[in-house]
Design a protein around this motif. Structure first.
Motif, mmCIF file in Angstrom:
data_model
loop_
_atom_site.group_PDB
_atom_site.id
_atom_site.type_symbol
_atom_site.label_atom_id
_atom_site.label_comp_id
_atom_site.label_asym_id
_atom_site.label_seq_id
_atom_site.Cartn_x
_atom_site.Cartn_y
_atom_site.Cartn_z
ATOM 1 N N SER A 59 -29.117 -63.268 -9.601
ATOM 2 C CA SER A 59 -29.140 -64.566 -10.286
ATOM 3 C C SER A 59 -29.619 -64.516 -11.741
ATOM 4 C CB SER A 59 -30.005 -65.552 -9.492
ATOM 5 O OG SER A 59 -29.980 -66.816 -10.114
ATOM 6 N N ALA A 60 -30.760 -63.871 -11.989
ATOM 7 C CA ALA A 60 -31.299 -63.847 -13.362
ATOM 8 C C ALA A 60 -30.345 -63.116 -14.293
ATOM 9 C CB ALA A 60 -32.676 -63.188 -13.391
ATOM 10 N N ALA A 61 -29.764 -62.007 -13.811
ATOM 11 C CA ALA A 61 -28.819 -61.248 -14.635
ATOM 12 C C ALA A 61 -27.551 -62.050 -14.871
ATOM 13 C CB ALA A 61 -28.489 -59.916 -13.971
ATOM 14 N N ALA A 62 -27.099 -62.787 -13.849
ATOM 15 C CA ALA A 62 -25.893 -63.611 -13.998
ATOM 16 C C ALA A 62 -26.110 -64.679 -15.068
ATOM 17 C CB ALA A 62 -25.521 -64.248 -12.666
ATOM 18 N N GLU A 63 -27.290 -65.277 -15.060
ATOM 19 C CA GLU A 63 -27.588 -66.303 -16.069
ATOM 20 C C GLU A 63 -27.619 -65.684 -17.464
ATOM 21 O OE1 GLU A 63 -30.214 -70.200 -16.881
ATOM 22 O OE2 GLU A 63 -30.038 -69.353 -14.884
ATOM 23 N N GLU A 64 -28.266 -64.531 -17.563
ATOM 24 C CA GLU A 64 -28.352 -63.846 -18.859
ATOM 25 C C GLU A 64 -26.958 -63.462 -19.377
ATOM 26 O OE1 GLU A 64 -30.042 -59.583 -20.316
ATOM 27 O OE2 GLU A 64 -31.348 -60.717 -18.963
ATOM 28 N N LEU A 65 -26.129 -62.927 -18.487
ATOM 29 C CA LEU A 65 -24.777 -62.526 -18.900
ATOM 30 C C LEU A 65 -23.921 -63.736 -19.267
ATOM 31 C CD1 LEU A 65 -24.083 -59.701 -16.293
ATOM 32 C CD2 LEU A 65 -24.432 -59.408 -18.744
ATOM 33 N N ARG B 291 -20.635 -64.341 -7.589
ATOM 34 C CA ARG B 291 -19.645 -63.956 -6.569
ATOM 35 C C ARG B 291 -19.335 -62.458 -6.636
ATOM 36 N NH1 ARG B 291 -17.175 -68.652 -8.124
ATOM 37 N NH2 ARG B 291 -15.508 -67.576 -9.251
ATOM 38 N N LEU B 292 -19.460 -61.872 -7.835
ATOM 39 C CA LEU B 292 -19.208 -60.433 -7.995
ATOM 40 C C LEU B 292 -20.409 -59.589 -7.570
ATOM 41 C CD1 LEU B 292 -17.325 -60.329 -11.419
ATOM 42 C CD2 LEU B 292 -16.350 -60.111 -9.140
ATOM 43 N N GLY B 293 -21.508 -60.258 -7.164
ATOM 44 C CA GLY B 293 -22.673 -59.521 -6.679
ATOM 45 C C GLY B 293 -23.786 -59.352 -7.698
ATOM 46 N N THR B 294 -23.656 -59.999 -8.844
ATOM 47 C CA THR B 294 -24.718 -59.911 -9.861
ATOM 48 C C THR B 294 -25.883 -60.765 -9.400
ATOM 49 O OG1 THR B 294 -22.961 -59.785 -11.501
ATOM 50 C CG2 THR B 294 -25.176 -60.174 -12.343
ATOM 51 N N PHE C 184 -13.618 -65.626 -19.319
ATOM 52 C CA PHE C 184 -13.944 -64.844 -18.124
ATOM 53 C C PHE C 184 -13.733 -63.344 -18.357
ATOM 54 C CE2 PHE C 184 -13.882 -69.013 -16.212
ATOM 55 C CZ PHE C 184 -14.958 -68.939 -15.327
ATOM 56 N N THR C 185 -12.825 -62.984 -19.257
ATOM 57 C CA THR C 185 -12.652 -61.569 -19.615
ATOM 58 C C THR C 185 -13.895 -61.070 -20.356
ATOM 59 O OG1 THR C 185 -10.264 -61.803 -19.727
ATOM 60 C CG2 THR C 185 -11.207 -59.922 -20.885
ATOM 61 N N ILE C 186 -14.425 -61.898 -21.249
ATOM 62 C CA ILE C 186 -15.667 -61.535 -21.956
ATOM 63 C C ILE C 186 -16.787 -61.320 -20.942
ATOM 64 C CG2 ILE C 186 -17.474 -62.363 -23.535
ATOM 65 C CD1 ILE C 186 -15.191 -63.937 -24.998
ATOM 66 N N ALA C 187 -16.903 -62.247 -19.976
ATOM 67 C CA ALA C 187 -17.962 -62.155 -18.963
ATOM 68 C C ALA C 187 -17.811 -60.885 -18.134
ATOM 69 C CB ALA C 187 -17.926 -63.387 -18.068
ATOM 70 N N ARG C 188 -16.573 -60.593 -17.719
ATOM 71 C CA ARG C 188 -16.324 -59.392 -16.913
ATOM 72 C C ARG C 188 -16.726 -58.134 -17.695
ATOM 73 N NH1 ARG C 188 -12.396 -55.671 -16.461
ATOM 74 N NH2 ARG C 188 -11.151 -56.684 -18.055
#
Length: 198
Positions: free
Chosen positions: A56-62, A51-54, A89-93
């Motif tokens: 797909s592959a990077a979102a999964e990795e993060l 949703r933040l625009g990352t 979610f703070t860690i993810a951000r």
């Protein structure tokens, strides 16, 4: 420990259960408790990053990296400061921000001339330079004092001719004349020594 569970969203865990599961991870390295947290949070974190625009592959990795942090740092979670969800979610951000910073930092080209060490002159060149300097020093000493003075002021102190005239209280024409005479004499002396460029 490798975490590669599928990121399909599991039924939600209520906040008190999340807190007890993270305590189990922190105190006992409980893999089953971690597995439940992973199935709950990993797909939600990935969806949040998408949703933040990352991409797909990077979102999964993060999301994977976020869950690794949860595993390693579960003991640092403080329920008085935030809920488990807020903490995760703070860690993810923060992981996403770190990644963006890395991507925006320009990469250095190792072939860039500015990054190359200055080439050191070879020994012959250094020796020749030292010889030239010594010959020039001797030639300067052979000049009459008034000519040596204008050379020093003009070439070593880089003063303009008018400033030299003012400093030594001579007409500008006299300063220029002394400089011409001094340079002519220096060239002759250096040429005689086999060094014809003053």
């Amino acid at each position: 420990m490798s975490f590669h569970s599928p990121m399909t969203e599991a039924p939600p865990l209520d906040p008190p259960l999340q807190a007890s599961l993270i305590r189990a991870v922190a105190e006992n390295r409980d893999k089953a408790a971690f597995g439940r947290l992973f199935r709950h949070f990993a797909p939600r974190v990935k969806a949040y990053l998408l949703r933040l625009g990352t991409e797909s592959a990077a979102a999964e990795e993060l999301a994977q990296e976020t869950m690794v942090v949860l595993w390693r740092k579960a003991a640092t979670f403080d329920p008085a400061q935030a809920s488990v969800g807020t903490w995760v979610f703070t860690i993810a951000r923060n992981k996403r921000i770190d990644r963006l910073r890395r991507l925006q930092r320009p990469t250095l080209d190792p072939e860039d001339p500015l990054l190359q060490p200055e080439s050191r002159p070879d020994a012959d060149w250094l020796f020749y330079g030292a010889q030239r300097e010594e010959r020039l020093r001797r030639a300067l000493k052979s000049l009459p004092e008034e000519q040596a003075e204008v050379i020093r002021l003009a070439y070593f102190e880089e003063k303009a001719h008018a400033a030299i005239a003012s400093e030594i209280d001579l007409p500008l024409g006299t300063v220029k004349s002394r400089l011409r005479l001094a340079l002519t004499r220096l060239r002759r002396t250096l040429a005689a020594e086999g060094m014809d460029q003053a």
